[in-house]
Design an enzyme around this catalytic site. Structure first.
Site, short mmCIF file in Angstrom:
data_model
loop_
_atom_site.label_atom_id
_atom_site.label_comp_id
_atom_site.label_asym_id
_atom_site.label_seq_id
_atom_site.Cartn_x
_atom_site.Cartn_y
_atom_site.Cartn_z
N SER A 137 26.81 -2.36 -23.20
CA SER A 137 26.33 -2.69 -24.06
C SER A 137 26.06 -2.76 -25.51
O SER A 137 25.72 -1.13 -25.69
CB SER A 137 25.05 -3.97 -23.64
OG SER A 137 23.65 -4.21 -24.73
N TYR A 147 16.61 -0.93 -19.71
CA TYR A 147 17.86 -1.68 -19.91
C TYR A 147 18.72 -0.75 -20.40
O TYR A 147 19.85 -0.44 -20.78
CB TYR A 147 17.83 -2.56 -19.96
CG TYR A 147 19.18 -3.38 -20.18
CD1 TYR A 147 19.78 -3.92 -19.05
CD2 TYR A 147 19.80 -3.43 -21.21
CE1 TYR A 147 20.62 -4.22 -18.91
CE2 TYR A 147 21.02 -4.02 -21.28
CZ TYR A 147 21.77 -4.73 -20.48
OH TYR A 147 22.90 -5.05 -20.28
#
Length: 257
Positions: A137, A147
């Site tokens: 990501s 994350y």
């Protein structure tokens, strides 16, 4: 050719499964929900005439990782493409948040990616061909919690693999999308109504760009010009400046990977 996709029942994983099946590849699809897996396998087999093997496994557990790893390491049934896509987000601050969920996130995004890649690579290297695609990501370049830290690991891990695998005929590619229409945010109960539509990517576009990049041997791929530009801004902005921007942003913005 056989491809294995984790987190295959929704979002980017589903898009990879559909794209590879459409191109005639047999599949191994991995997720926790056996009912959804069976339905997807039946549909893809009927639509594309490919063989689809179902592996229901929770990749946050040793048992789940071992089961998938054992299949990936089976040299009698070689896997030519591994897509490490399984993942989820948590919608809470680290301080005072659930440690169990934080650890589970790392188990799925980091530990499972490590273990499954380790299982599949010896056979690929021995055969002199294969692709590992790790779904990362653009959040991996931004200091916004566990994350993002996990996705940073995925990207750097893949870059290291790319260097190690040079000349073997095997490639490793980190696909780093931005915001993508999937079940990700809904499952994490994240508020997304304020995000404009132009900021979103389509999962099928992410999968197509990622597969194209892997076949070209690119180690890092960021789908779309807007997110490529944004990722460069993230990478070249001083870290102290990024930290100030993140700390000043509303929680409703920073809790969305």
């Amino acid at each position: 050719m056989t491809a294995c996709i984790t987190g295959a029942t929704a979002g980017i994983g589903l898009a990879f499964a559909e794209l590879l099946a459409e191109q005639g590849d047999d599949l191994i699809i991995v997720a926790r929900d056996s009912t959804r897996l069976e339905a997807l396998a039946e549909r893809l087999a009927a639509e594309h005439g490919v063989a689809v093997e179902v592996l229901a496994a929770d990749l946050s557990t040793d048992v789940g990782c071992a089961a998938v790893g054992q299949r990936l390491a089976d040299v009698r049934r070689p896997v030519a493409v591994l897509v490490n896509n399984a993942g989820f987000g948590v919608n809470h601050d680290f301080v005072g948040g659930s440690l169990l969920e934080e650890e589970r996130l790392l188990d799925v995004l980091v530990r499972a990616t490590l273990r499954l890649t380790h299982a599949v690579l010896p056979g690929m290297v021995e055969r002199g061909s294969g692709m590992v695609i790790n779904v990362s990501s653009v959040a991996g370049w931004v200091p916004i919690g566990t994350y993002a830290a996990a996705k940073s690991w995925v990207t750097v891990f893949t870059e290291g693999l790319g260097a190690e695998l040079a000349g073997t005929g095997v490639t490793a590619t980190a696909v780093c999308p931005g915001l993508t229409h999937t079940e990700f945010h809904e499952r994490a109960a994240m508020t997304i109504s304020s995000i404009p539509e132009w900021a979103w990517l389509d999962a099928s576009r992410v999968a197509a760009d990622g597969l194209r990049a892997a076949r070209a041997g690119r180690v890092v791929s960021v789908p779309s010009k807007r997110y490529r530009s944004l990722s460069l801004a993230f990478q070249y902005t001083p870290r102290s400046v990024l930290r100030r921007i993140v700390s000043a942003a509303p929680t409703s913005v920073t809790d969305r990977p």
